[in-house]
Structure formats: structure tokens, C-alpha cells
Design an enzyme around this catalytic site. Sequence first.
Site, mmCIF file in Angstrom:
data_model
loop_
_atom_site.group_PDB
_atom_site.id
_atom_site.type_symbol
_atom_site.label_atom_id
_atom_site.label_comp_id
_atom_site.label_asym_id
_atom_site.label_seq_id
_atom_site.Cartn_x
_atom_site.Cartn_y
_atom_site.Cartn_z
ATOM 1 N N ASP A 1 0.789 -1.225 0.000
ATOM 2 C CA ASP A 1 0.000 0.000 0.000
ATOM 3 C C ASP A 1 0.826 1.284 0.000
ATOM 4 O O ASP A 1 0.449 2.263 -0.629
ATOM 5 C CB ASP A 1 -0.980 0.007 1.197
ATOM 6 N N CYS B 1 -23.345 -1.399 -6.742
ATOM 7 C CA CYS B 1 -22.404 -0.591 -5.951
ATOM 8 C C CYS B 1 -22.610 0.894 -6.228
ATOM 9 O O CYS B 1 -22.529 1.731 -5.317
ATOM 10 C CB CYS B 1 -20.958 -0.999 -6.235
ATOM 11 N N CYS C 1 -15.565 10.249 -1.923
ATOM 12 C CA CYS C 1 -15.681 8.929 -1.289
ATOM 13 C C CYS C 1 -15.581 9.036 0.244
ATOM 14 O O CYS C 1 -14.644 9.646 0.780
ATOM 15 C CB CYS C 1 -14.589 8.013 -1.837
ATOM 16 N N CYS D 1 -15.520 2.848 4.681
ATOM 17 C CA CYS D 1 -16.904 2.666 4.216
ATOM 18 C C CYS D 1 -16.917 1.380 3.386
ATOM 19 O O CYS D 1 -16.073 1.189 2.518
ATOM 20 C CB CYS D 1 -17.317 3.861 3.349
ATOM 21 N N CYS E 1 -20.194 -0.051 -0.878
ATOM 22 C CA CYS E 1 -20.176 -0.614 -2.232
ATOM 23 C C CYS E 1 -19.884 -2.121 -2.193
ATOM 24 O O CYS E 1 -20.386 -2.874 -3.027
ATOM 25 C CB CYS E 1 -19.195 0.135 -3.134
ATOM 26 N N CYS F 1 -22.417 -5.569 -3.299
ATOM 27 C CA CYS F 1 -21.966 -6.343 -4.468
ATOM 28 C C CYS F 1 -22.371 -7.814 -4.360
ATOM 29 O O CYS F 1 -22.103 -8.464 -3.348
ATOM 30 C CB CYS F 1 -20.443 -6.241 -4.588
HETATM 31 S S1 SF4 Z 1 -20.902 -6.836 -9.660
HETATM 32 FE FE1 SF4 Z 1 -20.199 -5.723 -7.863
HETATM 33 S S2 SF4 Z 1 -18.618 -4.350 -8.604
HETATM 34 FE FE2 SF4 Z 1 -19.790 -5.042 -10.389
HETATM 35 S S3 SF4 Z 1 -21.382 -3.480 -10.668
HETATM 36 FE FE3 SF4 Z 1 -22.269 -5.097 -9.407
HETATM 37 S S4 SF4 Z 1 -21.935 -4.380 -7.319
HETATM 38 FE FE4 SF4 Z 1 -20.547 -3.215 -8.635
HETATM 39 S S1 SF4 Z 2 -19.680 3.164 -1.286
HETATM 40 FE FE1 SF4 Z 2 -17.553 2.804 -1.956
HETATM 41 S S2 SF4 Z 2 -17.096 4.503 -3.357
HETATM 42 FE FE2 SF4 Z 2 -18.948 5.059 -2.225
HETATM 43 S S3 SF4 Z 2 -18.279 6.248 -0.496
HETATM 44 FE FE3 SF4 Z 2 -18.354 4.137 0.197
HETATM 45 S S4 SF4 Z 2 -16.288 3.300 -0.166
HETATM 46 FE FE4 SF4 Z 2 -16.467 5.202 -1.346
#
Ligand code: SF4
Ligand code: SF4
Length: 377
Positions: free
Chosen positions: A145, A216, A235, A262, A265, A269
Amino acid sequence: MATPDAGTAAAGPGSDPVARSRWVLARCAQHGFALAGIADAGPSSRAEEYRAWIDAGRHGAMAYLAEQVDRRLDPRVLVPGARSVLCVADRYADGRPDRRVPGVGRIGRYARGEDYHVVIRARLEALAEELLEAYPGERFRVCVDTAPLLEREHAERAGLGRIGKHSLLIGPRGMGSWLVLGALVSTVELAPVRADGGMPGGATVDADPCGACTRCIDACPTDAIVPWSVDASRCVSALTIEDRGTAAEWFAGRTEDWLFGCDACQEACPHSQPTVRSRRVATHEAYRAHRTGFPLLEVLGWTEDDWEAAQLNGVLRRAGHAMWRRNAALAAGSVLVDRASPAEVRDALGAQLSVVALNPSETPEVRAAARASLRLV
Ligand code: SF4
Ligand code: SF4
């Protein structure tokens, strides 16, 4: 150098790059990495997009991402003579939903156990030492990182998974994107071998993990995602971890219950859900959660000594005392506007925000966040 015995830790196969790679990957498995693969040390294929992202200011407060760009885009600039990038990943969570408690702010799952920089670095350094013993005179650089390396892109090239629209790496076998990455850039000639078992060109993971999905994007509380790109200046994760300044006022009430990081997202998924299949893949013991969050009222009242006494790990200490309180003031705004929150929780947080907002000796960024949250009601 005598031809080493592939079965011992301090000796790798001599001249065959494929055999060397198999030996290195076997060592990675013994070091407990969930995934490991090898990519060539070629330059980024996304240099143009990366530069455009920086030029548009989408790196937000992460000014370091705009520095050493040439190094970041080409491992051979980072390590002169580099020929291979060994990519590894640990799985840190299985996506089980959190028990949400009104008035309690959450920590991103990657930061709940031990510091992944330490956990991954220790094993990659041990591996580098083994390799140095087997291949004296070669150069190695461990990257977790903090080095200027596009770890996610190299990991994708090494077959550790595919990058989704949320810009995170989605691993195979139901691992989801609950992965922390590390890399070892070296001058040793290793044959590229993908973590999914094939050689480059014979990809066995889906070419596009997303298709028409937009979950997401829809779940992001601050509209930070466009397909395959995150605007870090919007973000919540970047704000709460990296940005030491005053948050834009519009963040108030939109950071949900996130105190540090966070996962919204990832939680949305389909690849990152806790299914029967995904539960068969182990998470690394080091990331077992020490705690999942803190009461916002408590954090708002933290003194410097309280922040120290909280015994935050190295990742969580990336945000200092004022940042934690600023983040709590923003998350409190989300509670104030959530009519489903118990009235006593909203009242207590509103009262504490008023104390902070009216205190002339309060830290400016904390005071600004408190005022922004109070303006919502
Ligand atoms: S599969 Fe996951 S990364 Fe791809 S658009 Fe859907 S939620 Fe987003
Ligand atoms: S959902 Fe993902 S891209 Fe959106 S604020 Fe949270 S960490 Fe950032």
C-alpha cells in the site's frame, strides 16, 4: 550456486522460470496467503486513465497519488531491472452483515483486526529473504500500500481476480472483494503464473464480473462511483481515512454510520455476499475483529488521552484525534436525519453537536462538521 532443492525453504530452482514460479507460489501458500500469482513487471496498461483521473483531481486529499507517477505506472522505474511482480492477497472478511446499532459508528472491515500492512509485510519480507538466499544478488522490494505501485492492476494481471465497477478487486470462489493486497517486485526472472491456475492469456475468471449490474453505484451514499472509477474527493472511505481537513458541507448526513472507512459498495456487491460457497473460503485469523465501531457520542467527547487509550491499531491511527471527532460529527448528522433512529439517541447527539459547534476553542474541522450536521435539522 548449486541447483537448489525445491522442497526446502531457502533454495529455489535454478534456471527454469516456470519451476521457479511454482516454487515461489508454493512458498506463498505456506505463508498463508489466500491468493498468489505472478505478473511480468511491465508498465500499466491504464496509464492514460490514471493520469486523467489525477488531472481531474479525483484523487482528492491523497496528494501522494499525484507524486512519483512514472514510478507508479512502471515497476521497472520503481525497481530498476525489475522482471516480475509477485502479487498476494489475504481475505479479511466474509461479508456477513453487521449488527447495526443506532448512534454507533462503524469501522471498515479491513481495519477491525490487526494492521494488514504489518501482517502482509512480515510474510513478504520473510519470503524476500528466502528468495535472496536462493538468488543472491537479485533485488526485491516489498510493497504493501505505501509504495508507489498500482497493486490492484498487477493483482488482476496475476489472476488474483477482476476489478469491478467499484474499482476493487473481486477474488474467485466467492471471496468477494474482501481482500487486502501486497506485492513483491523483483529482478528475478519468474514466469507469469496466474493465481487462478493458468498462464497469462488463458484467463479462467469471468472477463467482466459486473455485466449490467449497478448495485455498488446505486448503494454509494455520495455518488462517488462511475463504472470502474471512484472519485476519491467524494468517497466516504477516502474522506474518513485520508482527509485531514474540513469536509465539504454536503458530506453531512451522507456518510451514513461510517466512522472510519466505508464498505457500502462492497456490501451491495453480489460477489461479496456471505453464501455457502464463500464461507468455505477462510478469512485470515489476523483480521478477526477486535471491535466493529464506537458510539458516536463517546468519540465526540474524546480527549487526546481518550484517543490514545482507545488503543487503535496502525491503520486506525492513520486518522488522528481531530479526524475521528470530525468523522463522528458527520456520522451524527446521518443519525439526526434518520427518523427511524430512537429520539433519545438523536437528542443526545444533537445536544453534543451543539456543545461542539458553539465552543470557540474547538478544532475548526470538528466544529465545521458539527455545524453542518446541525443545519440538517
Ligand atoms: S458486480 Fe459488484 S462491482 Fe460489479 S457493478 Fe455489481 S456491485 Fe458493482
Ligand atoms: S460506497 Fe464505496 S465509493 Fe462510495 S463512499 Fe463508500 S467506499 Fe467510497
